[in-house]
Design a protein around this motif. Structure first.
Motif, PDB file in Angstrom:
ATOM      1  N   ALA A  84      24.271   7.823  -2.329  1.00 59.00           N
ATOM      2  CA  ALA A  84      24.728   8.515  -3.578  1.00 59.00           C
ATOM      3  C   ALA A  84      24.662   7.167  -4.621  1.00 59.00           C
ATOM      4  O   ALA A  84      25.138   6.109  -4.541  1.00 59.00           O
ATOM      5  CB  ALA A  84      26.355   8.850  -3.367  1.00 59.00           C
ATOM      6  N   ASN A  85      23.994   7.511  -5.703  1.00 57.43           N
ATOM      7  CA  ASN A  85      24.042   6.565  -6.965  1.00 57.43           C
ATOM      8  C   ASN A  85      24.899   6.788  -8.155  1.00 57.43           C
ATOM      9  O   ASN A  85      24.728   6.357  -9.110  1.00 57.43           O
ATOM     10  CB  ASN A  85      22.537   6.527  -7.350  1.00 57.43           C
ATOM     11  CG  ASN A  85      21.838   7.925  -7.659  1.00 57.43           C
ATOM     12  OD1 ASN A  85      22.866   8.838  -7.676  1.00 57.43           O
ATOM     13  ND2 ASN A  85      20.714   7.835  -8.280  1.00 57.43           N
ATOM     14  N   PHE A  86      26.477   7.791  -7.741  1.00 53.92           N
ATOM     15  CA  PHE A  86      27.138   7.822  -8.819  1.00 53.92           C
ATOM     16  C   PHE A  86      27.734   6.634  -9.102  1.00 53.92           C
ATOM     17  O   PHE A  86      28.368   6.098  -8.051  1.00 53.92           O
ATOM     18  CB  PHE A  86      27.887   9.056  -8.374  1.00 53.92           C
ATOM     19  CG  PHE A  86      27.217  10.269  -8.262  1.00 53.92           C
ATOM     20  CD1 PHE A  86      26.992  10.986  -7.090  1.00 53.92           C
ATOM     21  CD2 PHE A  86      26.360  10.954  -9.442  1.00 53.92           C
ATOM     22  CE1 PHE A  86      26.329  12.111  -6.774  1.00 53.92           C
ATOM     23  CE2 PHE A  86      25.564  11.820  -9.117  1.00 53.92           C
ATOM     24  CZ  PHE A  86      25.487  12.814  -7.960  1.00 53.92           C
ATOM     25  N   SER A  87      28.300   6.328 -10.271  1.00 54.43           N
ATOM     26  CA  SER A  87      29.247   5.347 -10.740  1.00 54.43           C
ATOM     27  C   SER A  87      30.675   5.341 -10.184  1.00 54.43           C
ATOM     28  O   SER A  87      31.339   4.416  -9.976  1.00 54.43           O
ATOM     29  CB  SER A  87      29.110   5.090 -12.158  1.00 54.43           C
ATOM     30  OG  SER A  87      29.671   6.238 -13.004  1.00 54.43           O
ATOM     31  N   ASP A  88      31.092   6.552  -9.906  1.00 53.51           N
ATOM     32  CA  ASP A  88      32.395   6.840  -9.327  1.00 53.51           C
ATOM     33  C   ASP A  88      32.438   7.281  -7.907  1.00 53.51           C
ATOM     34  O   ASP A  88      33.361   7.745  -7.489  1.00 53.51           O
ATOM     35  CB  ASP A  88      33.178   7.776 -10.052  1.00 53.51           C
ATOM     36  CG  ASP A  88      32.468   9.241 -10.169  1.00 53.51           C
ATOM     37  OD1 ASP A  88      33.244  10.032 -10.583  1.00 53.51           O
ATOM     38  OD2 ASP A  88      31.282   9.123  -9.644  1.00 53.51           O
ATOM     39  N   VAL A  89      31.419   6.936  -7.084  1.00 55.94           N
ATOM     40  CA  VAL A  89      31.104   7.184  -5.676  1.00 55.94           C
ATOM     41  C   VAL A  89      30.866   6.223  -4.843  1.00 55.94           C
ATOM     42  O   VAL A  89      29.677   5.575  -5.120  1.00 55.94           O
ATOM     43  CB  VAL A  89      30.335   8.553  -5.338  1.00 55.94           C
ATOM     44  CG1 VAL A  89      30.076   8.800  -3.764  1.00 55.94           C
ATOM     45  CG2 VAL A  89      30.955   9.433  -6.191  1.00 55.94           C
ATOM     46  N   HIS A  90      31.805   5.368  -4.234  1.00 56.47           N
ATOM     47  CA  HIS A  90      31.495   4.016  -3.494  1.00 56.47           C
ATOM     48  C   HIS A  90      31.512   4.287  -2.121  1.00 56.47           C
ATOM     49  O   HIS A  90      32.119   5.070  -1.424  1.00 56.47           O
ATOM     50  CB  HIS A  90      32.317   3.264  -3.965  1.00 56.47           C
ATOM     51  CG  HIS A  90      32.583   2.964  -5.695  1.00 56.47           C
ATOM     52  ND1 HIS A  90      31.525   2.530  -6.352  1.00 56.47           N
ATOM     53  CD2 HIS A  90      33.622   3.484  -6.275  1.00 56.47           C
ATOM     54  CE1 HIS A  90      31.837   2.670  -7.813  1.00 56.47           C
ATOM     55  NE2 HIS A  90      33.043   3.092  -7.627  1.00 56.47           N
ATOM     56  N   ALA A  91      30.566   3.390  -1.340  1.00 60.57           N
ATOM     57  CA  ALA A  91      30.428   3.322   0.098  1.00 60.57           C
ATOM     58  C   ALA A  91      31.596   3.261   0.831  1.00 60.57           C
ATOM     59  O   ALA A  91      31.576   3.849   1.998  1.00 60.57           O
ATOM     60  CB  ALA A  91      29.250   2.388   0.230  1.00 60.57           C
ATOM     61  N   ASN A  92      33.009   2.493  -0.005  1.00 60.78           N
ATOM     62  CA  ASN A  92      34.097   2.486   1.021  1.00 60.78           C
ATOM     63  C   ASN A  92      34.972   3.400   0.790  1.00 60.78           C
ATOM     64  O   ASN A  92      35.985   3.826   1.369  1.00 60.78           O
ATOM     65  CB  ASN A  92      34.781   1.251   0.544  1.00 60.78           C
ATOM     66  CG  ASN A  92      35.099   1.147  -0.760  1.00 60.78           C
ATOM     67  OD1 ASN A  92      34.654   2.238  -1.716  1.00 60.78           O
ATOM     68  ND2 ASN A  92      36.127   0.217  -1.467  1.00 60.78           N
TER      69      ASN A  92
END
Length: 593
Positions: A84-92
């Motif tokens: 996912a490369n969305f700015s508000d979706v993070h790997a953690n």
């Protein structure tokens, strides 16, 4: 900017995935005749689970992240390797792989500002767009089943809703034949819709087990028709009936509200994003649950701020046959150093026509001299440039917006334009957002626009703290609130707390994303905001399919209402026809304003 009603508490949703399994047979509240079989089936597939207290909570809302999680499980779309490369979706975050899988599968795309708005409740319209894409349905026609509220169906979702109705995946509400596109979808409605979609798709293979996100939500009115769904423009759409990040167009994502508009589109006021988006409100979706638009300016949170409009005479506004009382600006300032009521602070800083700037690099390749030349040709009074996405701390994207503001503010001011700065608010770091506003003011902002959309729902205490801290530093700086077009559709947004310290209200009136006429949207929005007793400075739609004649009508209505300030969302998304309409219909400001 978009229309949304309540933000879901994800803590409970996450906790749900770790609790002991609850069987369909043991559910105490699975008593909806139209949904019972679908709930049993989806639980058997492992797509959803019940709560520890042996309930399913069918009327609870679900978020965009929760919805795609159910889809991935039910349709076997989970891909552990997806990115996912969305700015508000993070790997953690628990939903990272679920959102990434949805993006990889192609049924979501995200908002134009590269966000997905995972915590935002999903509307019926947004869900419809996603599912139509998921099933690869032909959405080229609007022929077929009609709903009694068809005029309220957003254009970005209309064909998807029609295609699903033809396949009997959704039928609408039996009691009145409506579809209610801007209403947040419930757990039961989502499950029924996806179950019916499986019959069309023919794929009932359960997906790999993963966290259930449908666990927690806010209660909603139950859909009496098993095939009804609750959509929300996904990308930048703001829906007049809802709102409505959401949405909001507004308040929209089907694959990627609307602004948001300051925001996207679930809310007629909402629509889009960029700093919206505002909303709200969008603006069909590009980020997740809404329909894909050719131009989405309102995706999730979208800024829609315009200079505060005033009514110098104090006379009531009359438009559309209805009168609205608009309070004149009081120009008495409080120099005591305390945080005086907003109404006692001066607001006469900017009058005229303003253009919102989301990403300056998209205007004349970022050439400030070319931008200034174009602004002079347009004849606008000033610009409102984005300077932050929440706090600047540890956020390269937000820091980039501040660098943008500092780069362009001074040249525009030197060229004789008024310059406002706008921030899309989250208030997860209150002091950090106060600092961001301070930096913008120190860099020359003549006024500050606060874009508050779905992320601010239920954050009254944080808003009050933010207002106290910012006003203690800048008691006389003009502050304006940019939010959903129709405040009444978003009771969870702390408008009252904002009203304690802002000088003006700037509703994001994205009529096209809302699926309304200019007159209907304008009248409803002004009626919704006049209760706050502050000057109203409306923001109009200059993106997507907004027509030149509608832009001219918006100015005409604002002129008749004796507003002295209007703004347009947004400059970089406006086409030549829309810019020409703005140039030919500038707001005339009385000499004594």
């Amino acid at each position: 900017m978009k229309f949304k009603v309540i933000k879901v508490a994800l803590a409970s949703a996450i906790a749900l995935s770790t609790t002991s399994a609850v069987s369909a047979a043991s559910l105490l509240d699975n008593n909806l005749p139209w949904a019972k079989d679908s709930i049993d089936k989806m639980m058997a597939l492992g797509a959803v689970t019940g709560y520890e207290d042996h309930t399913f909570k069918p009327d609870n809302q679900i978020t965009r992240a929760e919805f795609v999680t159910i889809v991935n499980k039910a349709y076997n779309k989970f891909d552990q390797k997806a990115v996912a490369n969305f700015s508000d979706v993070h790997a953690n975050q628990w939903f990272y792989s679920q959102v990434a899988s949805a993006k990889s599968a192609g049924y979501i795309a995200g908002y134009p500002d590269n966000t997905f708005a995972p915590d935002q409740p999903i509307t019926r319209a947004e869900a419809a767009v996603m599912v139509a894409k998921l099933l690869n349905l032909d959405t080229s026609s609007t022929a077929g089943k009609k709903f009694t509220d068809e005029s309220d169906l957003p254009q970005w979702a209309l064909n998807s809703i029609t295609a699903l109705a033809q396949k009997q995946v959704l039928n609408g509400y039996t009691e009145d034949g409506t579809f209610r596109p801007n209403q947040d979808i419930t757990r039961a409605e989502a499950v029924v819709m996806l179950d019916k979609g499986l019959s069309v798709n023919g794929d009932t293979t359960p997906a790999p087990a993963s966290q259930d996100t449908v666990g927690q939500g806010i209660g909603q009115a139950v859909d009496t028709n098993a095939s009804a769904i609750t959509p929300t423009p996904d990308t930048v759409t703001v829906d007049p009936s809802q709102t409505g990040t959401t949405g909001t167009p507004a308040q929209p994502d089907a694959a990627s509200q609307t602004s948001s508009q300051p925001g996207a589109v679930a809310d007629p006021s909402l629509n889009k994003d960029p700093v919206g988006s505002a909303a709200t409100p969008p603006v069909a979706d590009t980020a997740g649950a809404g329909a894909q638009q050719t131009q989405t300016a309102s995706q999730p949170p979208k800024p829609v701020l315009s200079s505060p409009g005033t009514n110098p005479s104090g006379d009531p506004i009359t438009t559309g046959g209805q009168s609205y009382d608009v309070q004149p600006v009081v120009s008495t300032s409080d120099n005591s150093g305390s945080v005086a009521p907003a109404s006692s602070r001066p607001t006469a800083v900017f009058n005229g026509t303003f253009m919102f700037i989301w990403n300056a690099k998209n205007l004349d390749n970022g050439d400030v001299n070319a931008m200034i030349a174009q602004a002079k040709k347009l004849g606008v009074t000033g610009v409102i440039i984005k300077f932050a996405n929440g706090s600047l701390k540890g956020d390269p994207v937000s820091q980039g917006y501040m660098a943008q503001f500092k780069k362009y503010a001074a040249p525009f001011k030197a060229a004789g334009f008024q310059v406002g700065g706008w921030i899309y608010q989250y208030l997860t770091d209150v002091p950090g957002e106060v600092d961001a506003c301070s930096q913008a003011i120190q860099a020359g902002a003549d006024f500050i626009v606060l874009d508050a959309e779905v992320e601010l729902k239920g954050k009254g205490a944080q808003v009050a703290e933010f207002g106290q801290l910012l006003r203690s530093k800048y008691p006389d700086t003009l502050l304006a609130l940019s939010s959903f077009a129709i405040a009444d559709y978003h009771p969870e947004v702390p408008f009252a707390q904002y009203n304690n310290f802002v000088n003006a209200m700037m509703p994001q009136i994205y009529w096209d994303d809302m699926g309304w006429t200019v007159d209907k949207a304008f009248k409803a929005s002004i009626a919704s905001y006049q209760k706050f007793g502050k000057p109203i400075a409306p923001t109009g739609q200059s993106y997507s399919t907004a027509q030149p004649e509608d832009i001219a009508r918006f100015v005409q209505l604002s002129q008749a209402a004796k507003f002295t300030n209007i703004s347009w969302w947004d400059w970089e998304e406006a086409n030549q026809g829309q810019l020409g309409a703005i140039q030919n219909n500038l707001l005339t400001v009385p000499p004594n304003a």
